[in-house]
Design a protein around this motif. Structure first.
Motif, PDB file in Angstrom:
ATOM      1  N   TRP A   1      36.323  46.649  34.870  1.00  0.00           N
ATOM      2  CA  TRP A   1      36.857  45.155  35.376  1.00  0.00           C
ATOM      3  C   TRP A   1      35.490  44.389  35.488  1.00  0.00           C
ATOM      4  CZ3 TRP A   1      39.312  48.855  39.173  1.00  0.00           C
ATOM      5  CH2 TRP A   1      40.526  49.053  38.940  1.00  0.00           C
TER       6      TRP A   1
ATOM      7  N   ASN B   1      35.014  42.409  38.783  1.00  0.00           N
ATOM      8  CA  ASN B   1      34.408  42.849  40.221  1.00  0.00           C
ATOM      9  C   ASN B   1      34.780  44.327  40.016  1.00  0.00           C
ATOM     10  OD1 ASN B   1      33.728  42.578  42.706  1.00  0.00           O
ATOM     11  ND2 ASN B   1      35.155  41.142  43.254  1.00  0.00           N
ATOM     12  N   GLU B   2      34.108  45.109  40.004  1.00  0.00           N
ATOM     13  CA  GLU B   2      35.114  46.616  40.246  1.00  0.00           C
ATOM     14  C   GLU B   2      34.661  47.224  41.807  1.00  0.00           C
ATOM     15  OE1 GLU B   2      33.471  50.615  38.998  1.00  0.00           O
ATOM     16  OE2 GLU B   2      33.968  49.919  36.996  1.00  0.00           O
TER      17      GLU B   2
ATOM     18  N   ASP C   1      40.137  42.761  44.500  1.00  0.00           N
ATOM     19  CA  ASP C   1      39.931  41.293  43.402  1.00  0.00           C
ATOM     20  C   ASP C   1      39.399  41.901  42.328  1.00  0.00           C
ATOM     21  OD1 ASP C   1      39.664  38.479  41.792  1.00  0.00           O
ATOM     22  OD2 ASP C   1      38.301  38.617  43.268  1.00  0.00           O
TER      23      ASP C   1
ATOM     24  N   ASN D   1      38.706  40.817  39.525  1.00  0.00           N
ATOM     25  CA  ASN D   1      38.795  39.964  38.194  1.00  0.00           C
ATOM     26  C   ASN D   1      37.989  39.147  38.740  1.00  0.00           C
ATOM     27  OD1 ASN D   1      40.600  40.996  36.452  1.00  0.00           O
ATOM     28  ND2 ASN D   1      41.881  40.359  37.531  1.00  0.00           N
ATOM     29  N   GLY D   2      37.534  39.359  40.226  1.00  0.00           N
ATOM     30  CA  GLY D   2      36.406  38.258  40.501  1.00  0.00           C
ATOM     31  C   GLY D   2      37.454  36.689  40.618  1.00  0.00           C
TER      32      GLY D   2
END
Length: 764
Positions: A13, A15-16, A320, A322-323
């Motif tokens: 991802w 934005n993990e 979120d 995926n950012g």
């Protein structure tokens, strides 16, 4: 960030989330969670009369505390669990459109089968009801249990060969029909050669009937399913942390965090967890986390690494990843400071796998209240009054006897104690010297207080616990209307609670339906429902499936079957036979006769009977046509008759008018005729009178000879006339030649002489 936090990425991802981010959500919701848990602990103490609600121990005083809250709850348990357990099925699924009818029936059968055989329905419903009543909020977690093991099995290798004989062809046709009507029996009873032929023909690969011929065997790697079913669990609310910003709507919660007990062996067996080698299992235990509530004794835990119980935290929420500002459902699990699982939400509805059901809803809160919140003061007052009454009785010297000194000497006292006759001191009467102690009389105010507290508790909860009997006078009325009003009010209160419990079960049913469509194999569905799985659109699985999941009760099923039976009875033989079979199949389903229902649903009439029915229908149609023609001719005839009757009536009217005119014209002549008839009658009467007089005169004349004399005179006059006639004839008669004329003078003289003689005779 904690220095011990694992920084290795578990996903790709953009934005993990870090473990510190997940723990921040946990710490932010902990204060509101602790407030609710303090309420639950208070309600639990009231229910079990424990902790602060247990009276303090005072020497010589009672510690009795009546369990008013527990008594009310015990009456609630069965009343709320029986609607779910009192019928053979928990769920009744009805389609919203005709397109969903087949899916509804299949999901209903599958869902109820899972609750009966896989989920221990009785235990789950009991835990579900007791948790909601005792803790004010029931939290149910749904998951999927799947366990398989690899196996090697031999499969025959077939080649298609044409059918050579009629008998094999008939078997192939029967097997093809069986694969459609009863797939389970097809798999279990049909030989593999015939089964292969049916499959090849169904795929359209062979232009002619074929069967399989074994040409060898091969080993195939396969999986044996040990368990593959949904799992529901009523979890402890003390170990569940809910997003406090959802404002009372659980569907708007961004996360739910749950602490649970697990072990190294369980995590390895699951296969979804990583970083297990980075955890120091020897230093961990269930007692190391004071925030987790466990029923395991503090002094018990396994010593080996595989079975040792530890506390793990599971985060279900939206993040979120995926950012890009869009939230994606995820699940994360950590033990102590190590993140061992991080992935997207695997469930098909993409929602939190929890169902929250309140008992008595609180405004803008996902949690509910219990009856203990209402009954706390009543239970304390009831306990205080009861302990006072018990202390009053317990501190008395009941059945003890006292004697005044000097009342009996030792010898007589011994006789008295042995029940013998005795002597007493006459200076002291026995009534004054002898005292027998008894329990003091309890005041009526205490009994009234007990009754008032019981009645108020029953009025607050709507539960009639029969502490004072079931009667309307509990509410100052003894009539049947008052009793019915009390029962109606209690049933409405109970129905409102049951409706919330049923709503929670509906949400559970929707989630399991969605999981069944994804996690169950088609072979398992066929084995349970005996039908191919009905496909469901993916968008429908995300909470929009057009099925209404309702709670089934025996009363509701009986009412449906009675309505269908009344429908059959009302329509009778006018209903098509296929429709009648469909209605009968529905009745059999409601009466728990699935085999008969399937036979009725797949029933086909005899072809000869169908042909006969068609002929009968044609004859009936012809008969109806002839009847229609007959009715039309009768209508025409009736119209002609009506016209004729009208003309006749018109002519009769004209005749009547003519007769009236004629009667009016002939009226004077009729009057004259009547007058003439009257005159004629008068004349006839006068004539009759004259005739009567003449007859009387004639009779008189006969008597006196007058009539005889007149007759003689008449005869004489006739004779004289004859003589005169002869004389006249003689005078006028011509004489013949040679004839002599008669003497006329002599004739006249003779007549004169005769007249004189007669007259002389009369005078004489």
């Amino acid at each position: 960030m904690d220095s011990r936090e694992t920084v290795t990425k578990l996903t790709d991802w953009a934005n993990e989330p870090k473990l510190s981010d997940l723990k921040a959500d946990y710490l932010s919701c902990k204060p509101s969670h602790d407030v609710q848990i303090s309420k639950i602990e208070y309600w639990r103490d009231l229910l079990n009369v424990s902790g602060s609600e247990r009276p303090k121990s005072i020497p010589g005083r009672s510690r009795v505390q009546p369990k008013l809250v527990r008594r009310q709850a015990e009456w609630r348990y069965s009343a709320l669990s029986e609607p779910f357990l009192g019928t053979h099925k928990v769920f009744s699924i009805t389609p919203k459109t005709f397109e969903d009818a087949q899916a509804a029936k299949q999901n209903e059968l599958l869902l109820n089968w899972q609750f009966d055989t896989k989920l221990n329905k009785v235990k789950f419903i009991d835990d579900y009801v007791r948790a909601i009543i005792g803790e004010g909020t029931g939290i149910v977690k749904l998951s999927w249990c799947r366990e398989t093991r690899p196996i090697l099995r031999e499969e025959p290798v077939f080649q298609a060969v044409p059918v050579q004989d009629q008998q094999t062809l008939e078997q192939l046709q029967q097997a093809g029909e069986l694969s459609q009507t009863n797939p389970r029996m097809f798999d279990e009873t049909v030989p593999p050669e015939i089964k292969y032929g049916v499959q090849v023909m169904a795929s359209g690969e062979a232009p002619m009937p074929v069967i399989g011929q074994i040409i060898g065997y091969q080993q195939v790697q396969d999986e044996e399913i040990i368990c593959n079913h949904p799992y529901v669990e009523v979890i402890n609310p003390r170990n569940v942390y809910i997003d406090p910003s959802c404002n009372g709507d659980f569907n708007k919660a961004y996360f739910v965090i749950e602490s649970f007990e697990t072990s190294y062996a369980d995590l390895v067996k699951d296969g979804r967890y990583v970083n297990l080698e980075k955890i120091n299992w020897d230093e961990l235990g269930t007692n190391d986390d004071p925030e987790h509530t466990t029923d395991t004794p503090d002094d018990f835990n396994f010593k080996d690494k595989s079975r040792k119980k530890v506390v793990a935290y599971e985060y279900w929420g939206y993040y979120d990843i995926n950012g890009d500002g869009s939230l994606v459902p995820i699940v994360a699990t950590w033990v102590k400071d190590t993140l061992i699982r991080l992935e997207e939400n695997p469930f098909p509805d993409q929602k939190l796998p929890y169902v929250v059901v309140p008992y008595l809803p609180q405004l803008r809160s996902v949690y509910g209240e219990t009856d203990a919140e209402l009954l706390g003061d009543n239970q304390r007052i009831l306990g205080a009054v009861t302990r006072g009454m018990i202390d009053s009785l317990g501190r008395s010297a009941n059945a003890q006897q006292g004697f005044a000194k000097g009342f009996l000497d030792p010898i007589n006292k011994r006789k008295f104690m042995n029940g013998e006759d005795y002597e007493f001191n006459p200076s002291m009467p026995p009534q004054a010297a002898f005292v027998e102690h008894q329990y003091p009389e309890l005041p009526q105010s205490a009994m009234l207080m007990l009754q008032m507290q019981n009645q108020e508790a029953e009025a607050l909860t709507g539960v009639k616990a029969f502490s004072g009997g079931l009667a309307g006078d509990a509410y100052n009325s003894k009539v049947a209307t008052a009793i019915r009003g009390v029962l109606d009010a209690a049933s409405k209160r109970e129905m409102a609670i049951l409706r919330r419990l049923a709503k929670g079960m509906q949400e559970i049913g929707h989630k399991i339906i969605a999981m069944n469509a994804v996690f169950l194999s088609d072979e398992e569905v066929v084995r349970v429902t005996n039908k191919e799985f009905v496909s469901i659109k993916r968008e429908d699985l995300r909470g929009e499936f057009d099925l209404e999941v309702d709670i089934a009760t025996a009363e509701e099923d009986n009412a449906k079957s009675e309505n269908l039976a009344f429908l059959l009875q009302t329509i009778g033989n006018n209903m098509d036979q296929q429709i009648s079979m469909m209605v009968l199949a529905e009745i059999c389903d409601l009466k728990r006769m699935p085999e008969l229902a399937e036979r009725l649903r797949t029933w086909q009439p005899d072809p000869e009977q169908v042909q006969f029915q068609k002929m009968m229908q044609q004859l009936q149609l012809q008969n109806l046509q002839l009847q229609n023609q007959k009715l039309q001719s009768e209508i025409i005839e009736n119209q002609a008759n009506a016209q004729k009757l009208g003309a006749d009536a018109q002519s009769k009217g004209i005749d009547a008018q003519t007769k009236a005119f004629q009667a009016q014209a002939t009226l004077p002549s009729q009057i004259q005729k009547i007058q003439a008839d009257a005159d004629l009658t008068t004349a006839q009467a006068h004539k009759a009178n004259l005739e009567a007089q003449a007859l009387a005169l004639d009779t008189q004349m006969e008597v006196d000879g007058t009539k005889h004399l007149r007759d003689l005179q008449k005869m004489q006059a006739q004779a004289r006339g004859n003589q005169d006639l002869e004389i006249v004839k003689t005078l006028g008669k011509p004489l013949k030649e040679g004839e002599k004329r008669p003497n006329v003078d002599a004739m006249f003289g003779f007549n004169v002489l005769t007249d004189q003689l007669k007259n002389a005779a009369l005078y004489r």
